[in-house]
Every structure is written in C-alpha cells, then in structure tokens.
Motif scaffolding. Structure first.
Motif, PDB file in Angstrom:
ATOM      1  N   VAL A  75      27.726 -92.135  38.160  1.00  0.00           N
ATOM      2  CA  VAL A  75      27.186 -90.822  38.531  1.00  0.00           C
ATOM      3  C   VAL A  75      27.685 -90.434  39.933  1.00  0.00           C
ATOM      4  N   ASN A  76      28.999 -90.507  40.117  1.00  0.00           N
ATOM      5  CA  ASN A  76      29.569 -90.266  41.448  1.00  0.00           C
ATOM      6  C   ASN A  76      29.637 -88.775  41.765  1.00  0.00           C
ATOM      7  N   PRO A  77      29.870 -88.420  43.025  1.00  0.00           N
ATOM      8  CA  PRO A  77      29.852 -87.019  43.434  1.00  0.00           C
ATOM      9  C   PRO A  77      31.201 -86.308  43.339  1.00  0.00           C
ATOM     10  N   TYR A  78      32.089 -86.768  42.477  1.00  0.00           N
ATOM     11  CA  TYR A  78      33.364 -86.051  42.287  1.00  0.00           C
ATOM     12  C   TYR A  78      33.088 -84.577  41.964  1.00  0.00           C
ATOM     13  N   GLY A 107      26.391 -98.100  37.434  1.00  0.00           N
ATOM     14  CA  GLY A 107      27.240 -99.020  38.166  1.00  0.00           C
ATOM     15  C   GLY A 107      28.668 -98.540  38.170  1.00  0.00           C
ATOM     16  N   GLY A 108      29.506 -99.200  38.958  1.00  0.00           N
ATOM     17  CA  GLY A 108      30.892 -98.815  39.081  1.00  0.00           C
ATOM     18  C   GLY A 108      31.818 -99.731  38.301  1.00  0.00           C
ATOM     19  N   LEU A 109      32.853 -99.161  37.719  1.00  0.00           N
ATOM     20  CA  LEU A 109      33.836 -99.958  36.989  1.00  0.00           C
ATOM     21  C   LEU A 109      34.507-100.991  37.881  1.00  0.00           C
ATOM     22  N   GLU A 110      34.619-100.685  39.176  1.00  0.00           N
ATOM     23  CA  GLU A 110      35.316-101.586  40.108  1.00  0.00           C
ATOM     24  C   GLU A 110      34.518-102.829  40.433  1.00  0.00           C
ATOM     25  N   MET A 134      30.170-105.544  35.920  1.00  0.00           N
ATOM     26  CA  MET A 134      30.793-105.389  34.607  1.00  0.00           C
ATOM     27  C   MET A 134      30.630-106.646  33.763  1.00  0.00           C
ATOM     28  N   GLU A 135      30.756-107.801  34.382  1.00  0.00           N
ATOM     29  CA  GLU A 135      30.556-109.047  33.638  1.00  0.00           C
ATOM     30  C   GLU A 135      29.130-109.154  33.116  1.00  0.00           C
ATOM     31  N   THR A 136      28.173-108.745  33.935  1.00  0.00           N
ATOM     32  CA  THR A 136      26.778-108.759  33.496  1.00  0.00           C
ATOM     33  C   THR A 136      26.547-107.768  32.367  1.00  0.00           C
ATOM     34  N   LEU A 137      27.114-106.580  32.507  1.00  0.00           N
ATOM     35  CA  LEU A 137      26.981-105.551  31.477  1.00  0.00           C
ATOM     36  C   LEU A 137      27.437-106.080  30.120  1.00  0.00           C
ATOM     37  N   PHE A 138      28.588-106.701  30.073  1.00  0.00           N
ATOM     38  CA  PHE A 138      29.129-107.179  28.799  1.00  0.00           C
ATOM     39  C   PHE A 138      28.388-108.407  28.289  1.00  0.00           C
ATOM     40  N   VAL A 170      33.493 -97.681  23.673  1.00  0.00           N
ATOM     41  CA  VAL A 170      34.201 -96.416  23.872  1.00  0.00           C
ATOM     42  C   VAL A 170      34.297 -96.216  25.381  1.00  0.00           C
ATOM     43  N   HIS A 171      35.496 -96.405  25.924  1.00  0.00           N
ATOM     44  CA  HIS A 171      35.693 -96.367  27.373  1.00  0.00           C
ATOM     45  C   HIS A 171      36.239 -95.004  27.780  1.00  0.00           C
ATOM     46  N   LEU A 172      35.346 -94.188  28.341  1.00  0.00           N
ATOM     47  CA  LEU A 172      35.718 -92.831  28.743  1.00  0.00           C
ATOM     48  C   LEU A 172      35.617 -92.629  30.247  1.00  0.00           C
ATOM     49  N   ALA A 173      35.023 -93.579  30.962  1.00  0.00           N
ATOM     50  CA  ALA A 173      34.876 -93.445  32.417  1.00  0.00           C
ATOM     51  C   ALA A 173      36.238 -93.578  33.089  1.00  0.00           C
ATOM     52  N   ALA A 174      36.473 -92.740  34.083  1.00  0.00           N
ATOM     53  CA  ALA A 174      37.713 -92.782  34.858  1.00  0.00           C
ATOM     54  C   ALA A 174      37.594 -91.793  36.005  1.00  0.00           C
ATOM     55  N   GLN A 175      38.456 -91.959  36.985  1.00  0.00           N
ATOM     56  CA  GLN A 175      38.610 -90.902  37.980  1.00  0.00           C
ATOM     57  C   GLN A 175      39.552 -89.880  37.382  1.00  0.00           C
ATOM     58  N   ALA A 176      39.016 -88.707  37.121  1.00  0.00           N
ATOM     59  CA  ALA A 176      39.769 -87.675  36.413  1.00  0.00           C
ATOM     60  C   ALA A 176      40.427 -86.710  37.393  1.00  0.00           C
ATOM     61  N   GLY A 177      41.321 -85.883  36.855  1.00  0.00           N
ATOM     62  CA  GLY A 177      41.880 -84.781  37.611  1.00  0.00           C
ATOM     63  C   GLY A 177      43.302 -84.985  38.078  1.00  0.00           C
ATOM     64  N   VAL A 178      44.218 -84.188  37.539  1.00  0.00           N
ATOM     65  CA  VAL A 178      45.616 -84.244  37.957  1.00  0.00           C
ATOM     66  C   VAL A 178      45.757 -83.833  39.418  1.00  0.00           C
ATOM     67  N   ARG A 179      45.176 -82.707  39.795  1.00  0.00           N
ATOM     68  CA  ARG A 179      45.356 -82.185  41.149  1.00  0.00           C
ATOM     69  C   ARG A 179      44.653 -83.065  42.178  1.00  0.00           C
ATOM     70  N   HIS A 180      43.493 -83.594  41.819  1.00  0.00           N
ATOM     71  CA  HIS A 180      42.764 -84.474  42.734  1.00  0.00           C
ATOM     72  C   HIS A 180      43.562 -85.738  43.022  1.00  0.00           C
ATOM     73  N   SER A 181      44.359 -86.191  42.051  1.00  0.00           N
ATOM     74  CA  SER A 181      45.138 -87.418  42.255  1.00  0.00           C
ATOM     75  C   SER A 181      46.245 -87.220  43.276  1.00  0.00           C
ATOM     76  N   ILE A 182      46.666 -85.978  43.476  1.00  0.00           N
ATOM     77  CA  ILE A 182      47.680 -85.698  44.487  1.00  0.00           C
ATOM     78  C   ILE A 182      47.071 -85.751  45.883  1.00  0.00           C
TER      79      ILE A 182
END
Length: 334
Positions: free
Chosen positions: A33-36, A60-63, A68-72, A81-93
């Motif tokens: 639930v990050n503030p992106y 929690g964070g993927l990093e 993550m070990e506890t989660l699994f 179904v893994h959909l979490a990621a830092q999204a955004g083409v322009r933000h990556s620049i």
C-alpha cells in the motif's frame, strides 16, 4: 483453492482477487500500500474485499525477504497470481532505483517462495512494454523482445527470463501475461483515462503526446480479469520431447507467455472522443512531442491465449469508457 494475489490493493489485483473470491477460492492478498499514488484509493479497494469470508490481507514489501518467506511458509498456496510491481514507464525514467527492489529482487522472492513451498502454478504480470522497439504489428509472443525502450520494460523482460530459469531448474509451472493498456473502474490515477477524465470535467487541458498520433490496444479490466483467471487454470507443461526454441514457450520447461489485450487498437484521439462523449464535455488539447520511453502503437495478437483458454474480449472501448466515467463520477463526485 488457496491462492495468493500480490498487489491486491492495486487496480488489476483488486479486480482479480474479487473474481477469485466470488468463484469460491480462499484468497490471501499481499501489498505494501505504498504512496506511488493516493493510498486512499488502495484502501478503498481493500475495504470492498474485506467482507468476503475467504479473504485475508497481509501488508508487506516484496523486497522484505523474511516477510516473503513467512508469507509463503504460512500460506501454503496452491496457486500464485503475482501482480505487485513498481509500475509506470515514465516514472522509471525519473526514479530508476525504485524498480530494482520491487520488480527484480521482489520477483526473486516470489519465485523462491513458489519453489520452496510447492506452488502448482505461478501466473505473473509482464507488460506489453517489453515489445519496445518492435515494429511488426500485431505484437506476437513468438517475436523476440530484446530491445526495451524503458527501464520498466527491461525489468518485465527480466522477469520473463527469471521465470524461465525457475521453470527449467525446478519444474515450476509459470505463465507470464503481457497486459495491454488496462482501463476501467478503480483504475490508477497516474494513467491516461483518469488524467483525461479529471481534466475534461474540470475544463483543464490534457497533454496529448506525439501530436495525438498514437494508438493503444485499450483493454477493459473485466476482460483482463477473465484472461488472468483462464490462464491460472491453464497450467503449462514441459514439452514431451525436443522442440524448437520459441520466445512464447520453452524447449525444456513448463513455461508460457501470453498477450492479454483487446486485439483492436484505438487511435488516441478516438479514445479522447469517447471520454468526451461519456462526459458530455469537450477536451482542451495541449499537443506535445513524443515522450521518452514511449512507443507509437500497441496491438495485441491474442490468438495463443484464445486457443489455449477460450479467451475472447467482450467490452468495446465506447462501452468500457461509459462504465469507467460512471464510476469516476460516483467515486470522485465529479
């Protein structure tokens, strides 16, 4: 079935989790639930999932490897179904370092979790951005995607390579889904539909890149969810005997890559016109040059997904935009 949905507070993640819960599955959501973008939108999505008796939310964070070990280990998931990621083409620049932790290290933690707990199938989000400098249309999973034009796209291509290595080494069935410009209710505010709707309703100009000479394979979120659920039920198998290498499959491993799109690209100016029609307002246009990291056209060949699962997109852009604008006005009081 016990299913983990990462990114459950996100746009696509929320809709996928809801569909799986309504199908009777036990769903664990995972999200930082990050503030992106505004976390309130994410919290409001989660509030709609909370009443389902089969839903459990873990923040929690993927990093975070330990988390993550506890989660699994606690979840003992049958599917992921893994959909979490830092999204955004322009933000990556502008913020390239944000992508290494979530999209690379985080994906490694997901692969390790699946490997060590015997997950039966991992479906993960790739992106149409991987096609990068490709010019042959429609974009096909059978074409090489070796020329990404943004770091975001490069991380998604890296995910596909990482997934193949785990499928080969540990016989982990993996399916990558290349999403094409998803839009609809509960969408991300950093994406064009909400930006356009907000500006048009406020009488403010919208930025139109490449002089409007762009087209996108806009795909309504309900069609995307249908494709994700169908892909989740289609577990890839390793080939029975030698086969020729192909970017969409594997000569050695239970591995597949599919496009999920509407397979009907729409000129950007027609998309804007659909929002104008749904809002009853006329857009003010601020014409700009092409953005770095952007591409002129996207067009999904969905033949493989259709053949494998029966996938067939149903919602036209005009209808999808009407539904989206109705939600936008209700949610934002516009």
């Amino acid at each position: 079935m016990r299913i983990l949905v990462t990114g459950a507070a996100g746009f696509i993640g929320y809709h996928v989790a809801k569909a799986l819960l309504e199908a009777g599955h036990a769903v664990t959501g995972f999200d930082d639930v990050n503030p992106y973008y505004d976390p309130k939108l994410k919290r409001d999505r989660l509030a709609l999932l909370a009443p389902y008796p089969g839903f459990r939310m873990v923040e929690g964070g993927l990093e975070d490897r330990a988390a993550m070990e506890t989660l699994f280990s606690e979840g003992r998931f049958e599917r992921v179904v893994h959909l979490a990621a830092q999204a955004g083409v322009r933000h990556s620049i502008a913020n390239p370092h944000a992508y290494a932790g979530s999209n690379l290290v985080g994906f490694l933690h997901v692969l390790e979790g699946c490997r060590h707990t015997g997950v039966g199938h991992l479906v993960y989000a790739s992106s149409s951005s991987v096609y990068g400098a490709n010019r042959k249309l429609p974009f096909s999973e059978h074409d090489n995607v070796d020329h990404p034009v943004s770091l975001y796209a490069a991380t998604k291509k890296a995910n596909e390579l990482m997934a193949h290595s785990y499928a080969h080494l540990y016989r982990l069935p993996v399916t990558g889904l290349r999403f094409f410009t998803v839009y609809g209710p509960w969408g991300r505010p950093d994406m064009a539909p909400i930006k356009f709707a907000r500006a048009i309703l406020a009488g403010e100009p919208i930025d139109v890149y490449n002089g409007g000479n762009l087209s996108r394979d806009f795909t309504y979120v309900d069609d995307v969810v249908d494709g994700v659920v169908r892909a989740l039920g289609h577990v890839p198998a390793a080939p029975d005997g030698p086969v020729a290498p192909d970017p969409a499959t594997s000569p050695t491993a239970p591995y597949r890559v599919f496009n999920i799109g509407n397979s009907a690209p729409v000129p950007l100016m027609d998309f804007i016109a659909a929002i104008e029609a749904a809002t009853g307002r006329t857009a003010k246009l601020n014409m700009l040059p092409m953005q770095p990291g952007d591409v002129a056209n996207t067009f999904a060949d969905v033949g493989d997904l259709a053949a494998a699962t029966g996938f067939a997109p149903k919602v036209s852009v005009d209808e999808g935009i009407r539904r989206f604008v109705a939600w936008y006005r209700g949610y934002y009081g516009a």
